[in-house]
Design an enzyme around this catalytic site. Structure first.
Site, mmCIF file in Angstrom:
data_model
loop_
_atom_site.group_PDB
_atom_site.id
_atom_site.type_symbol
_atom_site.label_atom_id
_atom_site.label_comp_id
_atom_site.label_asym_id
_atom_site.label_seq_id
_atom_site.Cartn_x
_atom_site.Cartn_y
_atom_site.Cartn_z
ATOM 1 N N ASP A 83 0.476 -5.838 -11.147
ATOM 2 C CA ASP A 83 0.656 -4.954 -12.313
ATOM 3 C C ASP A 83 1.905 -4.090 -12.178
ATOM 4 O OD1 ASP A 83 -1.765 -5.866 -13.255
ATOM 5 O OD2 ASP A 83 -2.902 -4.112 -12.610
ATOM 6 N N HIS A 105 -0.603 -16.595 4.512
ATOM 7 C CA HIS A 105 -1.260 -16.393 5.812
ATOM 8 C C HIS A 105 -1.802 -17.750 6.261
ATOM 9 C CE1 HIS A 105 -3.855 -14.905 8.953
ATOM 10 N NE2 HIS A 105 -3.354 -13.687 8.786
ATOM 11 N N TYR A 148 -9.304 -4.153 2.944
ATOM 12 C CA TYR A 148 -9.683 -5.428 3.572
ATOM 13 C C TYR A 148 -8.822 -5.784 4.779
ATOM 14 C CZ TYR A 148 -12.512 -5.951 -0.562
ATOM 15 O OH TYR A 148 -13.455 -5.744 -1.537
ATOM 16 N N ALA A 185 -0.504 3.360 0.630
ATOM 17 C CA ALA A 185 0.766 3.953 0.196
ATOM 18 C C ALA A 185 0.531 5.079 -0.810
ATOM 19 C CB ALA A 185 1.665 2.877 -0.404
ATOM 20 N N GLU A 236 -0.177 -9.837 17.951
ATOM 21 C CA GLU A 236 -0.253 -10.777 16.823
ATOM 22 C C GLU A 236 1.022 -11.589 16.810
ATOM 23 O OE1 GLU A 236 -2.253 -9.715 13.007
ATOM 24 O OE2 GLU A 236 -2.279 -7.718 13.869
ATOM 25 N N ARG A 285 7.368 -11.019 6.548
ATOM 26 C CA ARG A 285 6.860 -9.808 7.206
ATOM 27 C C ARG A 285 6.257 -10.097 8.575
ATOM 28 N NH1 ARG A 285 1.698 -7.394 7.278
ATOM 29 N NH2 ARG A 285 0.943 -8.953 5.802
ATOM 30 N N HIS A 325 -0.673 -14.303 0.683
ATOM 31 C CA HIS A 325 -1.153 -13.112 1.396
ATOM 32 C C HIS A 325 -0.381 -11.838 1.065
ATOM 33 C CE1 HIS A 325 -3.093 -10.944 4.603
ATOM 34 N NE2 HIS A 325 -1.971 -10.773 5.287
ATOM 35 N N SER A 365 2.623 -3.987 7.450
ATOM 36 C CA SER A 365 2.596 -3.457 6.077
ATOM 37 C C SER A 365 1.759 -2.195 5.958
ATOM 38 C CB SER A 365 2.161 -4.502 5.069
ATOM 39 O OG SER A 365 0.943 -5.026 5.422
ATOM 40 N N ARG A 391 4.659 -16.335 10.922
ATOM 41 C CA ARG A 391 3.701 -16.857 9.935
ATOM 42 C C ARG A 391 4.213 -17.995 9.083
ATOM 43 N NH1 ARG A 391 0.638 -11.595 7.708
ATOM 44 N NH2 ARG A 391 -0.489 -11.403 9.661
HETATM 45 P P1 FAD Z 1 -3.283 -1.595 -2.076
HETATM 46 O O1 FAD Z 1 -3.946 -1.172 -0.834
HETATM 47 O O2 FAD Z 1 -3.552 -2.972 -2.542
HETATM 48 O O3 FAD Z 1 -3.699 -0.585 -3.220
HETATM 49 C C1 FAD Z 1 -3.330 -0.816 -4.554
HETATM 50 C C2 FAD Z 1 -3.931 0.265 -5.435
HETATM 51 O O4 FAD Z 1 -3.313 0.213 -6.711
HETATM 52 C C3 FAD Z 1 -5.413 0.122 -5.677
HETATM 53 O O5 FAD Z 1 -5.993 1.397 -5.584
HETATM 54 C C4 FAD Z 1 -5.502 -0.369 -7.117
HETATM 55 O O6 FAD Z 1 -6.670 0.021 -7.810
HETATM 56 C C5 FAD Z 1 -4.295 0.283 -7.714
HETATM 57 N N1 FAD Z 1 -3.781 -0.396 -8.911
HETATM 58 C C6 FAD Z 1 -3.253 -1.645 -8.999
HETATM 59 N N2 FAD Z 1 -2.873 -1.894 -10.265
HETATM 60 C C7 FAD Z 1 -3.185 -0.788 -10.992
HETATM 61 C C8 FAD Z 1 -3.058 -0.449 -12.362
HETATM 62 N N3 FAD Z 1 -2.560 -1.282 -13.284
HETATM 63 N N4 FAD Z 1 -3.487 0.778 -12.763
HETATM 64 C C9 FAD Z 1 -4.027 1.654 -11.867
HETATM 65 N N5 FAD Z 1 -4.170 1.369 -10.558
HETATM 66 C C10 FAD Z 1 -3.747 0.164 -10.132
HETATM 67 N N6 FAD Z 1 -1.466 -5.474 6.652
HETATM 68 C C11 FAD Z 1 -1.356 -4.963 7.906
HETATM 69 O O7 FAD Z 1 -0.385 -4.247 8.189
HETATM 70 N N7 FAD Z 1 -2.317 -5.224 8.828
HETATM 71 C C12 FAD Z 1 -3.406 -5.990 8.568
HETATM 72 O O8 FAD Z 1 -4.253 -6.192 9.426
HETATM 73 C C13 FAD Z 1 -3.527 -6.549 7.279
HETATM 74 N N8 FAD Z 1 -4.580 -7.345 6.963
HETATM 75 C C14 FAD Z 1 -4.750 -7.749 5.683
HETATM 76 C C15 FAD Z 1 -5.906 -8.448 5.333
HETATM 77 C C16 FAD Z 1 -6.132 -8.796 4.022
HETATM 78 C C17 FAD Z 1 -7.398 -9.545 3.660
HETATM 79 C C18 FAD Z 1 -5.183 -8.458 3.027
HETATM 80 C C19 FAD Z 1 -5.418 -8.817 1.587
HETATM 81 C C20 FAD Z 1 -4.017 -7.794 3.364
HETATM 82 C C21 FAD Z 1 -3.789 -7.433 4.688
HETATM 83 N N9 FAD Z 1 -2.647 -6.731 5.057
HETATM 84 C C22 FAD Z 1 -2.528 -6.241 6.330
HETATM 85 C C23 FAD Z 1 -1.672 -6.318 4.044
HETATM 86 C C24 FAD Z 1 -1.951 -4.860 3.659
HETATM 87 O O9 FAD Z 1 -3.331 -4.647 3.634
HETATM 88 C C25 FAD Z 1 -1.351 -4.515 2.303
HETATM 89 O O10 FAD Z 1 -0.025 -4.934 2.215
HETATM 90 C C26 FAD Z 1 -1.394 -2.994 2.083
HETATM 91 O O11 FAD Z 1 -2.699 -2.510 2.319
HETATM 92 C C27 FAD Z 1 -0.944 -2.661 0.681
HETATM 93 O O12 FAD Z 1 -1.185 -1.288 0.466
HETATM 94 P P2 FAD Z 1 -0.786 -0.633 -0.928
HETATM 95 O O13 FAD Z 1 -1.159 0.794 -0.843
HETATM 96 O O14 FAD Z 1 0.597 -0.980 -1.259
HETATM 97 O O15 FAD Z 1 -1.702 -1.410 -1.998
HETATM 98 C C1 SIN Z 2 -4.377 -10.379 9.934
HETATM 99 O O1 SIN Z 2 -5.266 -9.690 10.409
HETATM 100 O O2 SIN Z 2 -4.107 -11.528 10.283
HETATM 101 C C2 SIN Z 2 -3.538 -9.802 8.850
HETATM 102 C C3 SIN Z 2 -2.467 -9.019 9.456
HETATM 103 C C4 SIN Z 2 -1.365 -8.765 8.478
HETATM 104 O O3 SIN Z 2 -1.315 -9.343 7.407
HETATM 105 O O4 SIN Z 2 -0.497 -7.961 8.807
#
Ligand code: FAD
Ligand code: SIN
Length: 529
Positions: free
Chosen positions: A213, A234, A51, A18, A119, A376, A341, A381, A280
């Site tokens: 945070d 999850h 991840y 994001a 899925e 979700r 999750h 996501s 889920r």
């Molecule tokens: P993130 O990718 O978590 O990034 C957060 C960022 O904020 C990081 O850079 C961090 O350093 C920064 N940050 C946090 N706090 C602070 C702070 N106080 N100060 C400065 N920087 C900060 N979703 C799917 O759609 N498909 C999937 O296959 C899938 N698989 C997943 C597998 C795993 C193991 C996990 C954990 C999640 C999965 N999800 C999946 C969910 C998805 O990955 C996340 O919801 C999504 O990536 C979140 O993106 P984001 O940009 O909001 O946050």
């Molecule tokens: C997974 O691979 O099962 C995670 C997919 C997701 O959280 O959207």
């Protein structure tokens, strides 16, 4: 003494899908005139995005339609999705993915065509994946490379945001901790993209950066948060006592893997017509129910009936990781348990990422557009992050063009409190451990008034730490974890009903208020809207 000051046109807090997508949008809108700082609190790739395994959902295959993706999302959301937000996501998704491919993202193909997998709760094969089970890494790599090509984007890694800087109700920047020094960064607009809250629970799929945070920071600044009771668990993470948390992608069940109880019997058909591919929340509760019935500490995921070379090619990371723990998934069943999750709730935003604070935008897991409702749909996501990250970037750019020079002056840091003496790091670690345990045991897959009350009492004991002074990242994270945990517990307490991922054993029906949303406000408490 005030910290040193830095200025940028835009500040993006977070470098996952994001935040990076927002920064890229800002850079392309602002051209060479705008300066953008992107903060990450750890190394740039340490994020949930990195991840993500299973993939990214998008209605691009020949057999799919945007309308069907819309319907599936609404159904999984269990009646609480914001329909306009879902429409925006599924309609803009294809364009955003094609753009990502044009920036170099490589998704797996079947011959010359993109390969779509299934899925849970998807009625079509619509999940794109990369290198089998490393989709997030590929998306993060692509976005980091794209951001690097823009001279207006500067990255500050290992830079922890403490609080927002507020100027008469407007967000004017953030105070950060960098190389053990505080710095105030002033900006015309701030995009919050700090990810989720999994680390609040003892068992989680999330990396340790996911300490909620952004939610706590926004709350302290006076922003409204919504739907914080909805935490998705999850169904399948590796159960191996000495292993760090490891997800077993739902795509495994999409390809035919089966859940079995400790007696090696299938059970999901007893709980839902979609059996192993049910939503889920239903699968996670069914697993808990089987574990209680059989007195077991886990259930099994079995993919060993599929061809071994297919498994190794389709899930290379999962195959390798399990093999490290002496589990050959091509031959043996994998012990699994559910884990925290994804949080559906977060900082309340409109469709363009606007929060209730002027100048503050939010996108990704920290935000709640309402797109994910009460539960979700898998792989939605990453798509949300990319669609709403771009929208938030564009809205932040337009907002900045409208503010006058006179408005551009900094004022106070929103926390305004840090009065208490610092807590020792040993005490902080002990509290962090206890908080995660209490959240898992009392605010987990199944909650009730009594368990929530116990959690609240425990959190109240630590509430003084929300005001404690520290320049230690772990202590600052703990402060945010306590604040966000209190908001989750308070919202879960208010919702006397069961819907989506929020299940109350003392209120098993939806409850009369089910269509409404909970809101958390620093000044107004926790209430319904
Ligand atoms: P993130 O990718 O978590 O990034 C957060 C960022 O904020 C990081 O850079 C961090 O350093 C920064 N940050 C946090 N706090 C602070 C702070 N106080 N100060 C400065 N920087 C900060 N979703 C799917 O759609 N498909 C999937 O296959 C899938 N698989 C997943 C597998 C795993 C193991 C996990 C954990 C999640 C999965 N999800 C999946 C969910 C998805 O990955 C996340 O919801 C999504 O990536 C979140 O993106 P984001 O940009 O909001 O946050
Ligand atoms: C997974 O691979 O099962 C995670 C997919 C997701 O959280 O959207």
């Amino acid at each position: 003494m005030n910290p040193p000051v830095k200025k940028a046109d835009f500040l993006v807090i977070g470098g996952g899908v994001a935040g990076l997508r927002a920064a890229i949008e800002l850079a392309s809108s602002a051209g060479s005139k705008g300066s953008i700082i992107v903060l990450t609190k750890d190394k740039p790739t340490e994020s949930s995005t990195e991840y993500a395994q299973g993939g990214i959902a998008v209605a691009l295959s020949d057999e799919d339609e945007i309308g069907i993706h819309y319907e599936d999302t609404i159904k999984a959301g269990d009646g609480l999705c914001n329909e306009k937000a879902v429409k925006a996501m599924v309609e803009e998704g294809p364009q955003r993915i094609l753009e990502l491919i044009s920036w170099g993202a490589e998704f797996d193909k079947d011959g010359s065509k993109l390969d779509f997998t299934r899925e849970a709760a998807h009625s079509r094969n619509r999940v794109l994946h990369s290198h089998g089970d490393s989709t997030g890494r590929e998306i993060e790599r692509t976005l980091i490379n794209k951001a690097r090509t823009s001279p207006s984007i500067t990255r500050y890694d290992f830079s922890f945001t403490l609080d927002l800087i507020m100027d008469v109700g407007r967000c004017a920047g953030a105070r950060i901790l960098r190389k053990r020094e505080l710095v105030d960064i002033y900006a015309k607009a701030v995009v919050l993209a700090t990810g989720g809250a999994g680390e609040l629970f003892a068992g989680t799929t999330n990396p340790s950066i996911a300490t909620a945070d952004g939610m706590a920071i926004a709350y302290r600044a006076g922003a409204l948060l919504t739907d914080m009771e909805f935490m998705q668990f999850h169904p399948t993470t590796l159960f191996y006592p000495t292993a760090p948390p490891f997800l077993l992608s739902e795509a495994m069940r999409g390809e035919g893997a089966l859940l079995k109880n400790i007696d090696r019997e299938r059970f999901m058909h007893n709980y839902h017509e979609m059996a192993d591919l049910a939503p889920r929340d239903i699968v996670s509760r069914a697993i808990v129910s089987e574990m209680v019935k059989k007195g077991s500490r886990h259930v099994y995921l079995d993919i060993s009936h599929l061809d071994g070379s297919f498994i190794r090619k389709r899930f290379p990371q999962i195959y390798k990781t399990c093999l490290n723990y002496n589990i050959d998934i091509t031959k043996e069943m994998i012990p699994v348990i559910p884990a925290a999750h994804y949080i559906m709730g977060g900082v309340r935003t409109g469709l363009d990422g606007r929060t209730s604070i002027k100048g503050l935008f939010a996108a990704g897991e920290v935000a709640c557009t309402g797109v994910q409702g009460a539960n979700r749909l898998a792989s939605n996501s990453l798509l949300e992050g990319i669609v709403f990250g771009a929208r938030a970037g564009s809205a932040a750019f337009n907002y900045a063009g409208d503010i006058s020079e006179a408005e551009e002056r900094g004022a106070c840091v929103s926390e305004g409190v840090q009065r208490q003496a610092p807590v020792s790091s040993i005490d902080a670690e002990k509290i962090r451990y206890s908080l995660r345990k209490v959240m898992s045991e009392k605010v987990g897959i199944i909650r009730c008034g009594e368990s929530l009350k116990t959690a609240k009492e425990k959190l109240d004991e630590w509430s003084y730490l929300q005001d404690a002074y520290s320049i230690d990242r772990r202590n600052l994270e703990l402060r945010n974890m306590i604040t966000s945990a209190r908001l989750i517990v308070g919202s879960a307490f208010l919702r006397e009903g069961s819907i989506g991922a929020h299940y109350r054993s003392d209120f098993k029906e939806r409850g009369s208020e089910w269509k409404r949303h909970t809101v958390c406000s620093r000044d107004g408490g926790i209430y319904w809207i």
